[in-house]
Design a protein around this motif. Structure first.
Motif, short mmCIF file in Angstrom:
data_model
loop_
_atom_site.label_atom_id
_atom_site.label_comp_id
_atom_site.label_asym_id
_atom_site.label_seq_id
_atom_site.Cartn_x
_atom_site.Cartn_y
_atom_site.Cartn_z
N PHE A 1 0.84 -1.21 0.00
CA PHE A 1 0.00 0.00 0.00
C PHE A 1 0.87 1.25 0.00
N GLY B 1 -4.93 -7.23 4.34
CA GLY B 1 -5.30 -5.94 3.77
C GLY B 1 -4.44 -5.72 2.53
N GLY C 1 -1.41 -4.28 2.80
CA GLY C 1 -0.02 -4.11 3.23
C GLY C 1 0.21 -2.69 3.68
N TYR D 1 3.44 1.00 7.96
CA TYR D 1 4.11 2.27 7.66
C TYR D 1 5.59 2.09 7.34
N SER E 1 5.63 -5.52 5.89
CA SER E 1 4.94 -6.64 5.24
C SER E 1 5.44 -6.79 3.80
N ALA F 1 -8.17 -14.09 7.93
CA ALA F 1 -7.08 -13.10 8.02
C ALA F 1 -7.13 -12.05 6.93
N GLY G 1 -10.52 0.32 12.93
CA GLY G 1 -9.91 1.62 12.68
C GLY G 1 -10.64 2.40 11.60
N GLY H 1 -6.12 -4.10 7.03
CA GLY H 1 -6.49 -5.46 7.40
C GLY H 1 -6.77 -5.56 8.89
N ALA I 1 -6.20 -8.08 10.55
CA ALA I 1 -5.09 -8.84 11.14
C ALA I 1 -4.02 -7.91 11.72
N ILE J 1 -6.90 1.26 17.25
CA ILE J 1 -7.64 2.40 17.78
C ILE J 1 -8.66 2.87 16.74
N GLY K 1 2.13 -7.53 14.43
CA GLY K 1 2.10 -8.63 13.47
C GLY K 1 3.47 -9.20 13.18
N PHE L 1 1.93 2.29 14.29
CA PHE L 1 2.45 3.38 13.46
C PHE L 1 3.98 3.29 13.51
#
Ligand code: FAD
Length: 529
Positions: free
Chosen positions: A72, A112, A114, A117, A121, A165, A186, A192, A194, A202, A248, A488
């Motif tokens: 991402f 998700g 990826g 930040y 991943s 997942a 969120g 994701g 996961a 949050i 993760g 983050f």
């Protein structure tokens, strides 16, 4: 219709093989040089043959490979996996992990799109893309108790929902919209579940219902040795503890998560406020006072921040703003009373617009109004956990506003700034060592962010990263925050062990030693063995 982002994405995918402007190899890719040499076509075929029809192995020459390889955050698009398993079952995740170990390749899960930040991943080894695991199973519970908050009836602990997942925040939206079934997640629909839950999670209902990780009942984990375990309160409880905030890719590949859900009926209070940057001092003072006074009021949720976007100095000045958004599980007149100090700030036009934004909406509408995503492309963050002793002073807010106007600019419409997510309520009722998520005395999680695009020249990336450091430094000069949010991640953070995990780090190491003693799952800020 093709919009600008699609054009950018298409352009980026095309550029993947050639290497993107400014894209860098992720530090997560660090692995012994030449480790791929031993993995020949026969080994890859062995993996492909061992997978069931629910999963597929893609190699760099496959046409499906580029979109699956691309994270991402395109900042890390320069890291290309040797192979990608689009994983459709726990059994295939297990097969992939075993195979990767047998040939000496690292295996890294991505759910998700990826969103990590720091690019954690991404890998030059085997990427396990979990996006095919999209099952959602709801199990209602009888006898749950209901309570009314303003116009909203909430049935607490109404049942459990088990998700694969690959489920994203956005995938859970229809459950809320159609059936009033709610799990706190969120803001960003493509994040994701996961990665979110493993690092905490949050959102805009966490003070009321807890963090995403506080709602976790159990999770299925494929361990480095190929065993599959169910971690919950009564089985592998140490692993379960670590999967609630330990982040993760530390203990295994989680293939499903079971959460306790709430059942909603009725409406919720919503607000969205905005001012020019001229009002930054009174707005931040009022917002922090409201958050502190309402620390234990679990019904009130707030995100306050400053931001701007644009390329030229005059655009950056014109777009600079202060903003606040949130929701309230209670009557609208109570919400207006809480917000009164904020609603009194600004020009007549701003005050009228802000007052008009306060209204009741369905939870489904609130979820859409509260959602936001960073446009795909490139971005970085630095976070801090703020307690009642470390709220931002007038000097700090003033310094931030000044630095914001010095932002070097970029073509990314998401621009730069900071956001502060109010915590408290149910989150802070949980002792800091009850889960791996240690930040249980926070008033805010603060995140400074900046963004740029794939087609901005390399000097723009360098200027943005430099600015982010200066921005953060100008705010926290002399008093560097002790804690920051593990979801983050900031690859430049030196004391990340204490910052992300505090006193829980040593216990996380013990969990790591037990479930992944050889450190098969690893990345630069991963839990050590
Ligand atoms: C635009 C944007 C908005 C965000 N909004 C919020 C927000 O509102 N609230 C919040 O708390 N956070 C938010 N985040 C942060 C987000 O929670 C983290 O980036 C999270 O880790 C993303 O999870 P993912 O699965 O999408 O990402 P990924 O990049 O796939 O994964 C993140 C990490 O978890 C690992 N991982 C992924 N899947 C698995 C798995 N199945 N088993 C084990 N490990 C796994 C990865 O290897 C990686 O280390 C946001 C991030 C972005 C970019």
């Amino acid at each position: 219709m093709i919009d600008r982002r699609e054009v950018v994405r298409a352009g980026t995918l095309g550029a993947l093989g050639a290497g993107l402007v400014g894209a860098q190899a992720s530090p997560a890719a660090a692995s012994p040089a030449g480790f791929l040499e031993g993995v020949g076509p026969r080994e890859w075929k062995r993996l492909a043959d061992a997978l069931s029809s629910r999963s597929t192995l893609y190699r760099p020459n496959d046409s499906h490979y580029p979109p699956l390889a691309l994270p991402f955050n395109h900042r890390f698009a320069g890291t290309h996996p040797a192979g990608i398993v689009a994983c459709g079952s726990t059994e295939d995740a297990r097969t992939s992990v075993r195979w990767a170990r047998s040939v000496g390749l690292p295996a890294v899960p991505r759910s998700g799109l990826g969103h990590n930040y720091a690019g954690y991943s991404t890998t030059t080894g085997l990427l396990l893309n979990m996006a095919r695991m999209k099952t959602i199973r709801v199990t209602p519970r009888s006898g749950a108790r209901s309570r009314t908050y303003g116009s909203m009836k909430v049935t607490h602990g109404a049942g459990t929902v088990t998700v694969g997942a690959g489920v994203t925040n956005g995938d859970l939206h229809p459950l809320l919209e159609d059936q009033g079934i709610f799990v706190p997640t969120g803001r960003c629909p493509t994040v994701g579940v996961a990665g979110l839950v493993l690092g905490g999670g949050i959102g805009f209902s966490d003070k009321m219902f807890g963090l995403t990780c506080d709602r976790l009942v159990s999770t299925t984990v494929v361990l480095a040795d190929g065993r599959v375990v169910e971690a919950g309160r009564d089985s592998h409880s140490d692993l379960f503890w670590g999967c609630r905030g330990g982040a993760g890719n530390n203990f295994g590949v989680n293939t499903s998560f079971t959460f306790q859900y709430e059942q909603f009926q009725g409406d919720v209070g919503f607000y969205q406020l905005r001012w020019s940057l001229d009002s930054v001092l009174p707005v931040l003072a009022a917002a922090q006072r409201i958050a502190l006074d309402g620390l234990d009021d679990k019904r009130f949720h707030l995100r306050v921040g400053i931001g701007t976007h644009g390329r030229a100095r005059d655009q950056i000045r014109a777009n600079a703003n202060v903003n606040a958004i949130g929701q309230y599980y209670g009557p609208l007149d109570e919400l207006r009373e809480i917000l009164a100090p904020l609603l009194a700030i600004g020009t007549a036009e701003e005050r009228a617009r802000n007052r008009a934004s306060v209204r009741e909406v369905t939870p489904g509408q609130a979820s859409v109004l509260l959602s936001a995503t960073t446009p795909v492309e490139q971005f970085a963050t630095k976070s801090a956990v703020l307690t009642s002793r470390t709220l931002l002073s007038e000097r700090q807010v003033g310094a931030a506003a000044e630095q914001l106007l010095d932002w070097p600019g970029s073509s990314n419409e998401d621009g730069a700034g900071f956001a502060m997510f109010a915590l408290g309520g149910e989150i802070n009722q949980v002792p800091p060592d009850a889960t791996a998520f240690v930040h249980r005395n926070a008033v805010f999680i603060f995140a400074a962010e900046t963004s740029w695009t794939d087609y901005d020249p390399p000097r723009v990336e360098a200027a943005n990263l430099h600015w982010l450091r200066e921005f953060y430094q100008s705010i926290f000069a002399g008093t560097p925050p002790k804690q920051s949010y593990q979801n983050f991640p900031d690859p430049t953070l030196k004391d990340w062990r204490r910052a992300y995990y505090g006193a829980n780090y040593d216990r996380l190491v013990r969990v790591k030693r037990k479930y992944d003693p050889t450190g098969f799952f690893s990345y630069p800020q991963g839990i050590g063995t």
